[in-house]
Design an enzyme around this catalytic site. Structure first.
Site, PDB file in Angstrom:
ATOM      1  N   LEU A 106       1.098   7.567   1.889  1.00  0.00           N
ATOM      2  CA  LEU A 106       2.041   8.274   2.775  1.00  0.00           C
ATOM      3  C   LEU A 106       3.486   7.937   2.396  1.00  0.00           C
ATOM      4  O   LEU A 106       4.387   8.740   2.627  1.00  0.00           O
ATOM      5  CB  LEU A 106       1.792   7.883   4.236  1.00  0.00           C
ATOM      6  CG  LEU A 106       0.418   8.245   4.820  1.00  0.00           C
ATOM      7  CD1 LEU A 106       0.268   7.660   6.218  1.00  0.00           C
ATOM      8  CD2 LEU A 106       0.236   9.754   4.850  1.00  0.00           C
ATOM      9  N   GLU A 148      -3.910  -0.995   1.403  1.00  0.00           N
ATOM     10  CA  GLU A 148      -3.098  -1.322   2.586  1.00  0.00           C
ATOM     11  C   GLU A 148      -2.660  -2.786   2.559  1.00  0.00           C
ATOM     12  O   GLU A 148      -1.544  -3.111   2.968  1.00  0.00           O
ATOM     13  CB  GLU A 148      -3.869  -1.023   3.879  1.00  0.00           C
ATOM     14  CG  GLU A 148      -4.318   0.422   4.045  1.00  0.00           C
ATOM     15  CD  GLU A 148      -3.228   1.440   3.796  1.00  0.00           C
ATOM     16  OE1 GLU A 148      -2.046   1.121   4.023  1.00  0.00           O
ATOM     17  OE2 GLU A 148      -3.543   2.561   3.348  1.00  0.00           O
TER      18      GLU A 148
HETATM   19 ZN    ZN Z   1       0.130   3.233   0.947  1.00  0.00          ZN
END
Ligand code: ZN
Length: 184
Positions: A106, A148
């Protein structure tokens, strides 16, 4: 849980210094401010149809991430899971084997990269209720988690590709996936 009162959070994109910081441990997972951040991350993840998000991506340099695998064009058999928040996660062990596959982020819009990740990892973390858990994650979910986790260490997937030749645009990626689906 996220509610109609939970706001979607703005995503920081690569170039924003917050994405390069080592995130701080969370002292009190039960604190209201932490629970609100979890709800905000889940809402933002759902809104963006993503499979994972980390607190630094919304400008909060804290050791918290949410994973939420669901089937997608590249991984049609990916497990469909409820969003799982991991507070202060630590990768305790990992497989020797790594595998390269496509990732997006993102915070890195429009770009996909082939990234090597461990097939399997054992992670100790604090759940949203303040309980310590140890879980082994494999395959696509292990990949999301390593992606992440990198955000908590100030890294993005661009740092992990072996060659700039392993970077392609989102439009070219979609063509590649469609071709692959036709061939298989
Ligand atoms: Zn990422």
């Amino acid at each position: 849980m996220s509610s109609i009162f939970t706001k979607t959070l703005d995503i920081c994109q690569v170039g924003n210094p917050v994405l390069r910081l080592t995130a701080e441990p969370i002292a009190d997972p039960q604190a209201e401010v932490v629970q609100k951040l979890i709800a905000g991350l889940i809402k933002t993840l759902k809104q963006s149809n993503g499979v994972g998000i980390a607190a630094p991506q919304v400008g909060r340099s804290q050791r918290l991430l949410v994973i939420a695998s669901h089937p997608n064009a590249r991984y049609p058999h990916a497990p469909n899971m409820e969003p799982l928040p991991l507070i202060n996660p630590v990768i305790r062990s990992h497989s020797e084997n790594t595998e390269k596959d496509w990732e997006g982020c993102l915070s890195v819009p429009g770009i996909r990269g082939l990234v090597p990740r461990y097939d399997s990892i054992e992670v100790e973390y604090c759940d949203r209720h303040g309980k310590t858990q140890t879980t082994t994650f494999t395959g696509f979910v292990a990949r999301i988690l390593q992606h992440e986790y990198d955000h908590l260490e100030g890294k993005v997937f661009l740092d992990r590709v072996e060659s700039s030749l392993d970077l392609i645009s989102e439009a070219e990626y979609l063509k590649l996936i469609q071709q692959g689906n036709k061939l298989s």
